[in-house]
Design an enzyme around this catalytic site. Structure first.
Site, PDB file in Angstrom:
ATOM      1  N   CYS A 181      95.191 -70.368 -50.970  1.00 50.93           N
ATOM      2  CA  CYS A 181      96.529 -70.712 -51.476  1.00 50.93           C
ATOM      3  C   CYS A 181      97.327 -69.480 -51.900  1.00 50.93           C
ATOM      4  CB  CYS A 181      96.425 -71.727 -52.611  1.00 50.93           C
ATOM      5  SG  CYS A 181      95.719 -71.112 -54.166  1.00 50.93           S
ATOM      6  N   HIS A 228      96.149 -73.313 -58.422  1.00 47.40           N
ATOM      7  CA  HIS A 228      96.731 -73.606 -57.109  1.00 47.40           C
ATOM      8  C   HIS A 228      98.216 -73.268 -57.093  1.00 47.40           C
ATOM      9  CE1 HIS A 228      96.713 -75.288 -53.111  1.00 47.40           C
ATOM     10  NE2 HIS A 228      97.831 -75.935 -53.398  1.00 47.40           N
ATOM     11  N   HIS A 262     101.897 -75.120 -48.379  1.00 51.62           N
ATOM     12  CA  HIS A 262     100.768 -74.474 -49.039  1.00 51.62           C
ATOM     13  C   HIS A 262      99.524 -74.529 -48.151  1.00 51.62           C
ATOM     14  CE1 HIS A 262      98.819 -78.343 -50.910  1.00 51.62           C
ATOM     15  NE2 HIS A 262      99.459 -78.647 -49.811  1.00 51.62           N
TER      16      HIS A 262
END
Length: 346
Positions: free
Chosen positions: A259, A308, A320
């Site tokens: 990520c 995240h 993402h």
């Protein structure tokens, strides 16, 4: 003549033990017969456990990324210090060589002056502290000796700094190894759970993931980057170009990403350096707490520990790299699995 002794009777205590054991065996046998067989977890239960393991793996991945970044930084710093030490040692040797040449010339002319002996001393600091000796030196000689002293102190300090950083590097490498094992352990546990599913259940999960990817592709057709939004738009366009690229923990592109690897790579394509890990990226700009104030290209962070991160795509969507087993894609902020914490405008 044959003996007709009566066989020895078991003691009362032994009879009691045997009777109790037999009764217990009967009860256990009865319980085993009546117990319901352990139920195999359902597909949805397995998926929930796997998703949790993937989340834990991503948490460990961001810690791994941080340790790896620190290791690389320390290696560069140590290399620079070692280069400076080597250069400084060469300069010190040249200064000493010059003094040696002076001593040779004086020796040939009848002996070495005490002041030159001072220059060649193994411990000029101690010698220089003697006021009587200073009286024998010219200003030029004192300056030359002080230059040698300064260089010696500088080299000693640099060597000490390098030694401390090498210790830190060793500890960081140990931490890196632990986090790598933790990530691999979580991923291995998730894979074992997936392997416990039937072929039909695996196909159903694959279809669910495929539907999510197809939905992402449809969303890609509808997302337009506003004109004139600068580097954020350029970073977002870079991320768009990687739709469908697989998630791999610790990866920073261009063929795979995690990520924070995606967000840092995307901004690098726009000429902007941001931090490597999601937690560190929270400090790379101005925080925005309202979704309504987010703009395309803003960093968006999820989960209480901020493990995240993605790029805001507008209309409540982000682009993402979700987790192991997925690809870079669009997704609604409502389906990330953790709460939206805030955005950051780089």
């Amino acid at each position: 003549m044959a003996s007709h002794r009566r066989p020895k009777q078991p003691s009362r205590a032994r009879v009691t033990v045997l009777t109790t054991a037999a009764a217990a065996a009967v009860v256990m046998s009865s319980q085993a017969a009546n117990a319901a067989p352990s139920e195999k977890p359902s597909k949805d239960e397995v998926k929930a456990k796997v998703d949790k393991l993937y989340e834990q793996a991503e948490q460990a991945t961001e810690k791994y990324n941080g340790a790896k970044e620190k290791q690389e930084k320390l290696q560069k710093e140590i290399s620079t210090i070692q280069d400076n030490v080597a250069k400084g040692q060469q300069e010190l040797n040249e200064l000493r060589d010059g003094l040696g040449s002076m001593a040779s010339a004086q020796y040939r002319s009848g002996g070495i002056d005490p002041s030159v002996q001072l220059f060649l001393s193994a411990d000029p600091d101690d010698y220089l502290d003697k006021a009587s000796t200073l009286d024998q030196l010219s200003t030029q000689q004192v300056d030359a000796l002080k230059e040698i002293q300064g260089k010696q102190r500088e080299l000693a300090q640099q060597r000490s700094e390098a030694a401390e950083k090498l210790k830190d590097l060793s500890a960081t490498r140990t931490e890196l190894g632990k986090k790598k094992k933790e990530v691999q352990s979580k991923l291995s546990s998730a894979q074992k759970l997936l392997n416990s599913l039937t072929a039909t259940e695996k196909a159903q999960l694959a279809e669910e993931e495929s539907r999510a990817t197809r939905a992402s592709e449809r969303d890609a057709l509808n997302v337009k980057v506003p004109a004139g939004s600068g580097r954020a738009a350029a970073a977002f366009a870079a991320a768009q170009s990687k739709l469908g690229t697989p998630y791999v923990y610790g990866a920073t592109g261009p063929s795979s990403f995690d990520c924070s690897g995606l967000t840092s790579w995307a901004y690098a394509q726009a000429g902007v350096h941001i931090s490597r890990t999601s937690e560190a990226q929270t400090g790379d700009g101005t925080r925005i707490y309202s979704v309504s104030q987010l703009k395309v290209g803003d960093l968006v962070f999820f989960f209480n520990d901020l493990h995240h991160v993605g790029l805001y795509a507008g209309n409540g969507q982000i682009i993402h790299a979700p987790r192991t087993g997925t690809v870079v894609r669009y997704e609604s902020m409502n389906t990330i699995g953790g709460p939206f914490m805030f955005g950051v405008r780089v």
